[in-house]
Design a protein around this motif. Sequence first.
Motif, PDB file in Angstrom:
ATOM      1  N   ARG A  77       7.522  43.366  22.977  1.00  0.00           N
ATOM      2  CA  ARG A  77       6.844  43.693  21.727  1.00  0.00           C
ATOM      3  C   ARG A  77       7.350  42.743  20.654  1.00  0.00           C
ATOM      4  NH1 ARG A  77       2.656  46.865  20.880  1.00  0.00           N
ATOM      5  NH2 ARG A  77       3.627  47.870  19.071  1.00  0.00           N
ATOM      6  N   ILE A  78       6.444  42.151  19.888  1.00  0.00           N
ATOM      7  CA  ILE A  78       6.812  41.169  18.868  1.00  0.00           C
ATOM      8  C   ILE A  78       6.530  41.773  17.493  1.00  0.00           C
ATOM      9  CG2 ILE A  78       6.456  38.848  17.975  1.00  0.00           C
ATOM     10  CD1 ILE A  78       5.292  38.142  20.754  1.00  0.00           C
ATOM     11  N   HIS A  79       7.593  41.941  16.699  1.00  0.00           N
ATOM     12  CA  HIS A  79       7.461  42.422  15.323  1.00  0.00           C
ATOM     13  C   HIS A  79       7.840  41.278  14.385  1.00  0.00           C
ATOM     14  CE1 HIS A  79       6.963  46.796  16.112  1.00  0.00           C
ATOM     15  NE2 HIS A  79       7.669  46.522  17.200  1.00  0.00           N
ATOM     16  N   ALA A  80       7.002  40.983  13.406  1.00  0.00           N
ATOM     17  CA  ALA A  80       7.248  39.895  12.453  1.00  0.00           C
ATOM     18  C   ALA A  80       7.277  40.453  11.033  1.00  0.00           C
ATOM     19  CB  ALA A  80       6.176  38.822  12.572  1.00  0.00           C
ATOM     20  N   VAL A  81       8.206  39.940  10.233  1.00  0.00           N
ATOM     21  CA  VAL A  81       8.321  40.316   8.814  1.00  0.00           C
ATOM     22  C   VAL A  81       8.432  39.026   8.018  1.00  0.00           C
ATOM     23  CG1 VAL A  81       9.627  41.573   7.072  1.00  0.00           C
ATOM     24  CG2 VAL A  81       9.535  42.443   9.419  1.00  0.00           C
ATOM     25  N   THR A  82       7.591  38.856   7.017  1.00  0.00           N
ATOM     26  CA  THR A  82       7.720  37.692   6.139  1.00  0.00           C
ATOM     27  C   THR A  82       7.717  38.147   4.682  1.00  0.00           C
ATOM     28  OG1 THR A  82       6.814  35.523   5.540  1.00  0.00           O
ATOM     29  CG2 THR A  82       5.217  37.229   6.150  1.00  0.00           C
ATOM     30  N   LEU A  83       8.713  37.669   3.919  1.00  0.00           N
ATOM     31  CA  LEU A  83       8.923  38.066   2.532  1.00  0.00           C
ATOM     32  C   LEU A  83       9.140  36.836   1.668  1.00  0.00           C
ATOM     33  CD1 LEU A  83      11.704  40.757   3.209  1.00  0.00           C
ATOM     34  CD2 LEU A  83       9.239  41.178   3.078  1.00  0.00           C
ATOM     35  N   ALA A 182       6.941  31.303   0.440  1.00  0.00           N
ATOM     36  CA  ALA A 182       7.173  32.221   1.547  1.00  0.00           C
ATOM     37  C   ALA A 182       6.312  31.798   2.733  1.00  0.00           C
ATOM     38  CB  ALA A 182       6.841  33.647   1.122  1.00  0.00           C
ATOM     39  N   VAL A 183       6.760  32.109   3.936  1.00  0.00           N
ATOM     40  CA  VAL A 183       5.977  31.804   5.130  1.00  0.00           C
ATOM     41  C   VAL A 183       4.762  32.734   5.165  1.00  0.00           C
ATOM     42  CG1 VAL A 183       6.003  31.699   7.647  1.00  0.00           C
ATOM     43  CG2 VAL A 183       8.042  31.064   6.357  1.00  0.00           C
ATOM     44  N   SER A 184       3.587  32.163   5.282  1.00  0.00           N
ATOM     45  CA  SER A 184       2.362  32.962   5.238  1.00  0.00           C
ATOM     46  C   SER A 184       2.138  33.688   6.562  1.00  0.00           C
ATOM     47  CB  SER A 184       1.158  32.065   4.944  1.00  0.00           C
ATOM     48  OG  SER A 184       0.915  31.203   6.051  1.00  0.00           O
ATOM     49  N   ALA A 185       1.256  34.676   6.508  1.00  0.00           N
ATOM     50  CA  ALA A 185       0.906  35.416   7.726  1.00  0.00           C
ATOM     51  C   ALA A 185       0.290  34.481   8.761  1.00  0.00           C
ATOM     52  CB  ALA A 185      -0.062  36.548   7.382  1.00  0.00           C
ATOM     53  N   ASP A 186      -0.510  33.514   8.315  1.00  0.00           N
ATOM     54  CA  ASP A 186      -1.114  32.555   9.252  1.00  0.00           C
ATOM     55  C   ASP A 186      -0.049  31.698   9.917  1.00  0.00           C
ATOM     56  OD1 ASP A 186      -3.641  33.489   8.705  1.00  0.00           O
ATOM     57  OD2 ASP A 186      -4.100  31.939   7.215  1.00  0.00           O
ATOM     58  N   GLU A 187       0.970  31.251   9.146  1.00  0.00           N
ATOM     59  CA  GLU A 187       2.053  30.465   9.729  1.00  0.00           C
ATOM     60  C   GLU A 187       2.821  31.285  10.762  1.00  0.00           C
ATOM     61  OE1 GLU A 187       4.416  27.574   7.128  1.00  0.00           O
ATOM     62  OE2 GLU A 187       3.607  29.000   5.660  1.00  0.00           O
ATOM     63  N   ILE A 188       3.097  32.539  10.430  1.00  0.00           N
ATOM     64  CA  ILE A 188       3.820  33.408  11.352  1.00  0.00           C
ATOM     65  C   ILE A 188       3.030  33.572  12.650  1.00  0.00           C
ATOM     66  CG2 ILE A 188       4.496  35.801  11.772  1.00  0.00           C
ATOM     67  CD1 ILE A 188       6.557  34.460  10.149  1.00  0.00           C
ATOM     68  N   ALA A 189       1.725  33.796  12.519  1.00  0.00           N
ATOM     69  CA  ALA A 189       0.892  33.961  13.709  1.00  0.00           C
ATOM     70  C   ALA A 189       0.895  32.693  14.565  1.00  0.00           C
ATOM     71  CB  ALA A 189      -0.532  34.324  13.293  1.00  0.00           C
ATOM     72  N   THR A 193       2.429  32.348  18.356  1.00  0.00           N
ATOM     73  CA  THR A 193       1.571  31.874  19.438  1.00  0.00           C
ATOM     74  C   THR A 193       2.211  30.695  20.165  1.00  0.00           C
ATOM     75  OG1 THR A 193      -0.408  32.614  18.261  1.00  0.00           O
ATOM     76  CG2 THR A 193      -0.717  30.991  20.013  1.00  0.00           C
ATOM     77  N   GLN A 194       2.804  29.766  19.403  1.00  0.00           N
ATOM     78  CA  GLN A 194       3.458  28.614  20.016  1.00  0.00           C
ATOM     79  C   GLN A 194       4.645  29.030  20.875  1.00  0.00           C
ATOM     80  OE1 GLN A 194       3.872  26.466  16.163  1.00  0.00           O
ATOM     81  NE2 GLN A 194       3.172  24.679  17.315  1.00  0.00           N
ATOM     82  N   ALA A 195       5.392  30.027  20.401  1.00  0.00           N
ATOM     83  CA  ALA A 195       6.623  30.401  21.087  1.00  0.00           C
ATOM     84  C   ALA A 195       6.411  31.459  22.171  1.00  0.00           C
ATOM     85  CB  ALA A 195       7.644  30.902  20.074  1.00  0.00           C
ATOM     86  N   PHE A 196       5.546  32.442  21.890  1.00  0.00           N
ATOM     87  CA  PHE A 196       5.398  33.572  22.793  1.00  0.00           C
ATOM     88  C   PHE A 196       4.036  33.643  23.475  1.00  0.00           C
ATOM     89  CE2 PHE A 196       8.420  35.052  19.465  1.00  0.00           C
ATOM     90  CZ  PHE A 196       9.537  35.195  20.272  1.00  0.00           C
ATOM     91  N   GLY A 197       3.124  32.751  23.064  1.00  0.00           N
ATOM     92  CA  GLY A 197       1.806  32.751  23.695  1.00  0.00           C
ATOM     93  C   GLY A 197       0.824  33.725  23.092  1.00  0.00           C
ATOM     94  N   ARG A 198       1.204  34.434  22.029  1.00  0.00           N
ATOM     95  CA  ARG A 198       0.301  35.380  21.381  1.00  0.00           C
ATOM     96  C   ARG A 198       0.800  35.709  19.978  1.00  0.00           C
ATOM     97  NH1 ARG A 198       2.508  40.658  22.054  1.00  0.00           N
ATOM     98  NH2 ARG A 198       4.202  40.715  23.594  1.00  0.00           N
ATOM     99  N   PRO A 200       1.880  38.211  16.766  1.00  0.00           N
ATOM    100  CA  PRO A 200       2.742  39.406  16.757  1.00  0.00           C
ATOM    101  C   PRO A 200       1.944  40.688  16.959  1.00  0.00           C
ATOM    102  CG  PRO A 200       3.275  37.951  14.924  1.00  0.00           C
ATOM    103  CD  PRO A 200       2.017  37.433  15.525  1.00  0.00           C
ATOM    104  N   ASP A 201       2.582  41.663  17.592  1.00  0.00           N
ATOM    105  CA  ASP A 201       1.966  42.990  17.718  1.00  0.00           C
ATOM    106  C   ASP A 201       1.945  43.706  16.368  1.00  0.00           C
ATOM    107  OD1 ASP A 201       1.723  43.219  20.770  1.00  0.00           O
ATOM    108  OD2 ASP A 201       3.833  42.684  20.503  1.00  0.00           O
ATOM    109  N   ASN A 202       2.879  43.354  15.514  1.00  0.00           N
ATOM    110  CA  ASN A 202       2.984  44.001  14.204  1.00  0.00           C
ATOM    111  C   ASN A 202       3.464  42.962  13.212  1.00  0.00           C
ATOM    112  OD1 ASN A 202       3.326  45.928  12.098  1.00  0.00           O
ATOM    113  ND2 ASN A 202       5.474  46.186  12.668  1.00  0.00           N
TER     114      ASN A 202
END
Length: 367
Positions: A77-83, A182-189, A193-198, A200-202
Amino acid sequence: MFGRAIYYTVLIIAAGAFLVIFGPVIMLSIGIGGRSDMEDATPLNNDDPIAEEVSIATPVWALRPSCEINSRPPNARIHAVTLYKGGIETPAQAFGTPARQVNVIVTDKSGPVFLLLSARNAVIWNIRMAPKVVLGGIVTTGFDRQTVVTRGARVPMLAAAVADKQCSNVFRRGMNMGMLDAVSADEIAQMSTQAFGRVPDNLVDKHSLESIVLGPEEDAAQLPAEAEPFVVPDFLVDQHRPILFGRPALARLVSEGILAQATEADLASWRAAGPLSPNLPSYIVNLDLARTYVIKRPFRLPLGLVGEASAAFIQPAGMKQPDGWVGENAFLKYSPFGCAAARIWNGNCDKKDFGDFESVGTTFKSQ
């Protein structure tokens, strides 16, 4: 020949412009320089120094970063937080931007959990896990350093913020003006994707927050309440005694003979040792001796020496400069030029680097 001269002239001008625009950022990112916050250049807290009434007995173990995370199970499960910044005020200001804490409570037990934590400013991520949670790895990214504390849990952590320079990978942002955001939601996604292949789940995308629960909210009740107002990463402090902050910490160093309260004679001796120094800035002429100390033995600078809790230290010849973050403090060295270069661009002999430094010494809050 004329064309070549024009070429080199343009090249020099371009290089100079690059240094003016990106120089301070580069110095911060490679670990040189003191406080360089582009959001707020004023002292962190002028009138009410942080946590001088607080003593925390035990520093919290912080994860030591590595450059890779090997295990990535397909059921993870991949959880991402960007602030932009954290939310809990802390005196642990040993970073380029004002550090704030975020409590991350992980309750997701549906599979191995991987965290992607990002912020523009420095954040101390306080990870707490509900029973039976399996935390497989943590990735930190963004601009300033991101510190993760886990209370002893050994979790692989990949440090990829701009200011964490030791690793090069898909999570590390490029050094350009965009890295100041701040790192944008698009950057996080994209990173996920580059690292985990998909993706984040959250994904939690906020300007600032104090606490976040990743997983079922009701499971957070299984965790005991926090006993302290904030955590202190172990690598920022001396670990053999209770932690004091700001002026009370300096008073303890005086009582231990590590520092001595400076006198007019000490200041005169320092002035005499710097015949090549430029005209003395106003804060030296009217230096508040109540906030000036002579270094007697090597030590680590306490946390919380900001604003009205900042100090000046006379550093005798041959004496090692203290470990820790220079920040808003002055080091008056026995050298031909007199002043320590705390910040690579401005130096720390400029009045603007101090929070009300000429004001009369005030009584410790803890007394």
